[in-house]
Write an enzyme that holds these catalytic residues in place. Structure first.
Site, PDB file in Angstrom:
ATOM      1  N   HIS A 107       0.886  -1.166   0.000  1.00 45.57           N
ATOM      2  CA  HIS A 107       0.000   0.000   0.000  1.00 45.57           C
ATOM      3  C   HIS A 107       0.925   1.218   0.000  1.00 45.57           C
ATOM      4  CE1 HIS A 107      -3.298   2.633   0.638  1.00 45.57           C
ATOM      5  NE2 HIS A 107      -3.368   2.596   1.952  1.00 45.57           N
ATOM      6  N   GLU A 230     -28.621 -10.845   1.742  1.00 44.97           N
ATOM      7  CA  GLU A 230     -28.781 -10.911   0.282  1.00 44.97           C
ATOM      8  C   GLU A 230     -27.815  -9.996  -0.481  1.00 44.97           C
ATOM      9  OE1 GLU A 230     -32.352 -11.308  -1.980  1.00 44.97           O
ATOM     10  OE2 GLU A 230     -33.531 -11.615  -0.167  1.00 44.97           O
TER      11      GLU A 230
HETATM   12  P1  NAD Z   1      -2.339  -6.798   9.662  1.00 46.23           P
HETATM   13  O1  NAD Z   1      -3.080  -5.860  10.549  1.00 46.23           O
HETATM   14  O2  NAD Z   1      -2.963  -8.107   9.357  1.00 46.23           O
HETATM   15  O3  NAD Z   1      -0.861  -7.049  10.267  1.00 46.23           O
HETATM   16  C1  NAD Z   1      -0.736  -7.548  11.513  1.00 46.23           C
HETATM   17  C2  NAD Z   1       0.685  -8.062  11.669  1.00 46.23           C
HETATM   18  O4  NAD Z   1       1.620  -6.981  11.788  1.00 46.23           O
HETATM   19  C3  NAD Z   1       0.805  -8.865  12.939  1.00 46.23           C
HETATM   20  O5  NAD Z   1       0.506 -10.207  12.671  1.00 46.23           O
HETATM   21  C4  NAD Z   1       2.248  -8.661  13.318  1.00 46.23           C
HETATM   22  O6  NAD Z   1       3.031  -9.603  12.632  1.00 46.23           O
HETATM   23  C5  NAD Z   1       2.582  -7.294  12.775  1.00 46.23           C
HETATM   24  N1  NAD Z   1       2.551  -6.221  13.803  1.00 46.23           N
HETATM   25  C6  NAD Z   1       1.438  -5.693  14.408  1.00 46.23           C
HETATM   26  N2  NAD Z   1       1.781  -4.722  15.260  1.00 46.23           N
HETATM   27  C7  NAD Z   1       3.131  -4.624  15.189  1.00 46.23           C
HETATM   28  C8  NAD Z   1       4.092  -3.781  15.839  1.00 46.23           C
HETATM   29  N3  NAD Z   1       3.718  -2.856  16.722  1.00 46.23           N
HETATM   30  N4  NAD Z   1       5.397  -3.951  15.511  1.00 46.23           N
HETATM   31  C9  NAD Z   1       5.773  -4.869  14.608  1.00 46.23           C
HETATM   32  N5  NAD Z   1       4.912  -5.694  13.964  1.00 46.23           N
HETATM   33  C10 NAD Z   1       3.626  -5.569  14.271  1.00 46.23           C
HETATM   34  O7  NAD Z   1      -1.916  -6.013   8.354  1.00 46.23           O
HETATM   35  P2  NAD Z   1      -2.486  -6.216   6.877  1.00 46.23           P
HETATM   36  O8  NAD Z   1      -3.947  -5.917   6.858  1.00 46.23           O
HETATM   37  O9  NAD Z   1      -1.965  -7.486   6.320  1.00 46.23           O
HETATM   38  O10 NAD Z   1      -1.771  -4.981   6.147  1.00 46.23           O
HETATM   39  C11 NAD Z   1      -0.407  -5.020   5.805  1.00 46.23           C
HETATM   40  C12 NAD Z   1      -0.201  -4.111   4.613  1.00 46.23           C
HETATM   41  O11 NAD Z   1      -0.901  -4.644   3.494  1.00 46.23           O
HETATM   42  C13 NAD Z   1      -0.739  -2.698   4.812  1.00 46.23           C
HETATM   43  O12 NAD Z   1       0.129  -1.807   4.142  1.00 46.23           O
HETATM   44  C14 NAD Z   1      -2.078  -2.744   4.135  1.00 46.23           C
HETATM   45  O13 NAD Z   1      -2.543  -1.485   3.682  1.00 46.23           O
HETATM   46  C15 NAD Z   1      -1.765  -3.655   2.961  1.00 46.23           C
HETATM   47  N6  NAD Z   1      -2.934  -4.314   2.362  1.00 46.23           N
HETATM   48  C16 NAD Z   1      -3.791  -5.005   3.154  1.00 46.23           C
HETATM   49  C17 NAD Z   1      -4.867  -5.661   2.584  1.00 46.23           C
HETATM   50  C18 NAD Z   1      -5.815  -6.491   3.434  1.00 46.23           C
HETATM   51  O14 NAD Z   1      -6.751  -7.026   2.872  1.00 46.23           O
HETATM   52  N7  NAD Z   1      -5.628  -6.662   4.728  1.00 46.23           N
HETATM   53  C19 NAD Z   1      -5.078  -5.601   1.198  1.00 46.23           C
HETATM   54  C20 NAD Z   1      -4.155  -4.918   0.404  1.00 46.23           C
HETATM   55  C21 NAD Z   1      -3.079  -4.277   1.014  1.00 46.23           C
HETATM   56 MG    MG Z   2      -6.701  -0.068   2.184  1.00 48.74          MG
HETATM   57 MG    MG Z   3     -35.931  -9.914  -2.350  1.00 49.14          MG
END
Ligand code: NAD
Ligand code: MG
Ligand code: MG
Ligand code: MG
Ligand code: MG
Ligand code: MG
Length: 328
Positions: A107, A230
């Site tokens: 992102h 739905e």
């Molecule tokens: P998430 O919230 O699932 O990540 C959580 C993980 O981050 C934890 O498992 C841990 O490993 C780590 N973490 C949490 N707090 C921490 C801290 N204080 N210090 C170090 N590590 C820590 O994140 P996500 O939703 O996978 O997003 C990650 C990136 O991907 C972001 O840039 C997001 O915008 C992008 N993104 C996410 C999605 C989605 O569907 N979730 C889709 C496209 C892009």
């Molecule tokens: Mg987003």
């Molecule tokens: Mg209906």
């Protein structure tokens, strides 16, 4: 529009290179496992003793501290929540960043709003799946992939674009196609989509419909099925066959009623607000608000989560999903 498929990518640019995936949440666990199973050399960088450490080990990943992972890696792919990336970057990643390394994101947020300003002698790239982590993993295991976006903010080595695409190949994204974009376009459209349409827009639409029926005296269970359950069925039709396919599959009555009434729900005023929401994304007002909210310990978010949990539609939903076997 430029779109890349498997044939356009040479995954060998990552041969003998180490990719550190920082974070093992939604995207981290999916992309790290996919890339490793595609033959790339992946290490996962985590906080020692954090919740994800054991999960990543159980998945067969090589796990290091974030500092160690950043140190040994050629490509550092940051997949932790956007709002903590800047502080983690300064403390745990920057010290291990060397000339010619690639700093990679899914992102564009922190680069676009300049919360992270990398040195000039590294690549800065983005490879972003257009789908949640569970789908990125599930599709890969099924032999497909979700579509993705690729962007290069800084090309120090001259092959930054191929490095980003090779990571996308590893995650399965080039099976579906990877579109060329910029950090600015990806960041602004992603924020707008989740605020106005996907997460914000859809929940408020469902909520308003549900409350209208319940306040008029209809059974909440019936209202839930009609205005929430739905939604997926209709969206699935639009996803697969477009508006035309959806209109074809619903009754003529639904088609006539929907087409004659929809602009009374999303009005000129709603469209004006959408433009306003986009403006706040473009001029950085939203990013500033979110940064302040984080500095203050998320008081607004906590309050809104409590209100959301307390909604009648959520209570009905929990009960009905259990009865239907959709949720345990
Ligand atoms: P998430 O919230 O699932 O990540 C959580 C993980 O981050 C934890 O498992 C841990 O490993 C780590 N973490 C949490 N707090 C921490 C801290 N204080 N210090 C170090 N590590 C820590 O994140 P996500 O939703 O996978 O997003 C990650 C990136 O991907 C972001 O840039 C997001 O915008 C992008 N993104 C996410 C999605 C989605 O569907 N979730 C889709 C496209 C892009
Ligand atoms: Mg987003
Ligand atoms: Mg209906
Ligand atoms: Mg969340
Ligand atoms: Mg998005
Ligand atoms: Mg029809």
């Amino acid at each position: 529009m430029k779109i890349y498929y498997e044939k356009d990518v040479n995954i060998d640019v990552l041969k003998d290179k180490t990719i550190a995936v920082i974070g093992y949440g939604s995207q981290g666990s999916a992309q790290a496992q996919n890339m490793a199973e595609s033959g790339l050399n992946v290490v996962v960088g985590l906080r020692k003793g954090g919740n994800s450490w054991q999960t990543a080990l159980d998945d067969g990943m090589k796990v290091l501290t974030m500092e160690e992972a950043a140190e040994v890696a050629d490509v550092i792919h940051i997949l932790i929540p956007d709002e903590i990336q800047a502080q983690v970057y300064e403390k745990s990643i920057k010290p291990g960043l060397k000339e010619g390394n690639t700093l990679s994101f899914s992102h564009g947020y922190n680069i676009h709003y300049q919360y992270i300003i990398p040195p000039e002698n590294v690549n800065v790239t983005m490879i972003a799946p257009k789908g949640p982590g569970s789908t990125v993993r599930g599709q890969y295991l099924d032999g497909f992939g979700v579509p993705g976006l690729v962007a290069v903010h800084q090309d120090y080595t001259g092959n930054a674009h191929q490095v980003a695409l090779a990571m996308g190949q590893g995650s399965g994204l080039t099976r579906a196609g990877v579109l060329e974009t910029t950090f600015k376009e990806e960041t602004e459209t992603d924020l707008f989509g989740e605020q106005a349409v996907l997460c914000g827009g859809v929940t408020e639409l469902i909520k308003a419909g549900f409350q209208t029926l319940v306040e008029a005296g209809y059974q909440p269970e019936v209202a839930y099925f009609e205005t929430c359950h739905e939604v997926k069925l209709i969206v699935d039709l639009i996803y697969k066959k477009g508006f035309a396919g959806m209109w074809h599959d619903v009754s003529n009555t639904a088609e006539f009623g929907g087409l004659t009434r929809r602009e009374r729900v999303i009005t000129e005023e709603s469209r004006k607000e959408m433009k306003e929401i986009l403006k706040e994304i473009q001029n950085g007002k939203f990013a500033k608000e979110w940064a302040l909210e984080n500095q203050a310990g998320n008081p607004q978010l906590k309050r809104m989560r409590a209100i959301e949990d307390d909604l009648e539609i959520e209570k009905q939903g929990k009960k009905l999903r259990k009865l239907c076997g959709l949720e345990k």
